[in-house]
Enzyme design. Structure first.
Site, short mmCIF file in Angstrom:
data_model
loop_
_atom_site.label_atom_id
_atom_site.label_comp_id
_atom_site.label_asym_id
_atom_site.label_seq_id
_atom_site.Cartn_x
_atom_site.Cartn_y
_atom_site.Cartn_z
N HIS A 12 0.50 -1.27 -0.04
CA HIS A 12 -0.04 0.08 0.05
C HIS A 12 0.93 1.33 -0.09
O HIS A 12 0.35 2.38 -0.23
CB HIS A 12 -0.89 -0.01 1.29
N VAL A 16 1.27 1.74 -6.92
CA VAL A 16 0.11 1.26 -7.31
C VAL A 16 -0.84 1.14 -6.13
O VAL A 16 -1.93 1.42 -6.16
CB VAL A 16 0.18 -0.04 -8.10
N SER A 108 2.35 -7.79 -14.60
CA SER A 108 3.00 -6.87 -15.57
C SER A 108 2.87 -7.24 -16.98
O SER A 108 2.85 -8.70 -17.30
CB SER A 108 4.40 -6.77 -15.17
N SER A 109 2.89 -6.39 -18.05
CA SER A 109 2.74 -6.83 -19.24
C SER A 109 4.05 -7.75 -19.81
O SER A 109 4.01 -8.45 -20.83
CB SER A 109 2.69 -5.78 -20.35
N CYS A 110 5.05 -7.38 -18.93
CA CYS A 110 6.36 -8.35 -19.29
C CYS A 110 6.33 -9.86 -19.18
O CYS A 110 7.12 -10.59 -19.63
CB CYS A 110 7.50 -7.93 -18.35
N TYR A 137 11.87 -11.35 -13.33
CA TYR A 137 10.70 -10.50 -13.03
C TYR A 137 9.29 -11.25 -13.48
O TYR A 137 8.46 -11.57 -12.96
CB TYR A 137 10.58 -9.18 -13.17
N LYS A 141 6.09 -13.52 -11.97
CA LYS A 141 4.73 -12.94 -11.97
C LYS A 141 3.86 -14.28 -12.73
O LYS A 141 2.80 -14.21 -12.38
CB LYS A 141 4.88 -11.60 -13.00
N HIS A 180 11.41 3.29 -14.06
CA HIS A 180 11.09 3.10 -15.45
C HIS A 180 11.62 4.19 -16.12
O HIS A 180 11.84 5.24 -15.87
CB HIS A 180 9.82 2.56 -15.23
#
Length: 316
Positions: A12, A16, A108-110, A137, A141, A180
């Site tokens: 938290h 995000v 993540s899109s990765c 990573y 995920k 990033h």
């Protein structure tokens, strides 16, 4: 979803998780739980289980992760795969064991293959090899996505995974060693402007294409998943629009007010050539982003200026 339901937001304090917390409060949710890493080490299975046993959250939103850009992923591969797996495995297993009603896993899109067809569809997962610079990573995920899918399949529980495109926004990380691309550019252009509009050197050729989502929109997608039963286990979250890194740099340069030269260092890696998300499944359910890129960059830069004292101690 009952506005008094006990909702635990892991991570938290991050960009995000913090956005999710803010938007939940705005929407009238009153029973939010968050623990700093000093209070609860998510890498410890024993500590996580004790927390779940005591607090008994009804909903868990997993926004906790060790994150970073190409450089950080490349320099710390073991930490990126191991710590992320420890964090998510402990949370997912405890949520299953202590009968959490809904679990929202953020990835993540990765996770998608380096050369997957564009735009990236959910079904492209595990169809080819990953981008080598962040595979550690990504693999972590992917295991989280699959663990949540397995719980859905075996126990019929409402565990869902949301895969955002590149996120940016207020409370972002502006440390040039670990940030990033978008926040790194904001800081570089700002400091070059302050130094008399000196040239800015950026990694790569500027030709790769990327999609960016403002973090408050990501938070709204989490609340959408919270308030609805999503029929599938995995959903992409993005804008459906991308641009070249060169176009991104020029947009940020204009927003910051830097008038110097941009130098592209093509000896540095570009990463994946294109990464655009197919977001048709979320759109079909009724979710859509609200903040366009230029507005989001301006908001992020304004927040950076308001908090610049926090960044000055790190010398370039």
């Amino acid at each position: 979803m009952n506005k008094e339901a006990k909702i635990y937001i892991a991570g938290h304090r991050g960009m995000v998780g913090g956005a999710v917390w803010r938007i939940l409060e705005q929407e009238g949710y009153t029973n939010l739980i968050g623990k700093r890493s000093a209070e609860l080490d998510l890498r410890s299975q024993q500590d996580v289980e004790a927390f779940f046993k005591e607090e008994k959250p009804e909903v868990v939103i997993d926004a906790a992760a060790r994150v970073g850009g190409i450089l950080a992923n490349n320099d710390y591969p073991y930490q990126f795969i191991m710590e992320n797996m420890q964090i998510q495995n402990n949370l997912i297993d405890a949520a299953n064991k202590y009968d959490v009603q809904k679990f929202i896993f953020l990835g993540s899109s990765c996770i998608y293959p380096k050369f997957a067809p564009q735009p990236l569809k959910e079904e492209h997962l595990l169809t080819d090899s990953l981008e080598p610079t962040n595979e550690w990573y990504a693999i972590a995920k992917i295991t989280g996505v699959k663990a949540c899918q397995a719980i859905r399949k075996q126990y019929g529980k409402d565990f869902v995974s949301l895969m955002p495109t590149n996120l940016y926004g207020t409370h972002d990380n502006f440390d040039l060693k670990t940030s990033h691309v978008l926040p790194a550019m904001i800081r570089k252009f700002h400091e070059a402007k302050e130094n008399g509009h000196t040239p800015v050197t950026l990694w790569g050729s500027g030709t790769p294409m990327r999609e960016f989502l403002f973090v408050d929109d990501m938070a709204r997608s989490v609340i959408f998943a919270l308030e609805n039963v999503l029929p599938e286990y995995l959903y992409n979250v993005g804008t459906g629009v991308d641009l070249t890194i060169k176009e991104l740099a020029e947009t940020i340069q204009k927003a910051v007010g830097h008038t110097g030269e941009i130098i592209w260092d093509s000896s540095k890696p570009d990463g994946t050539p294109r990464k655009l998300m197919d977001i048709s499944k979320m759109h079909a359910l009724g979710w859509k982003h609200q903040v366009e890129l230029q507005e989001g960059i301006e908001k992020t830069y304004q927040w950076f200026l308001e908090n610049i004292e926090n960044f000055k101690e790190v010398k370039l």
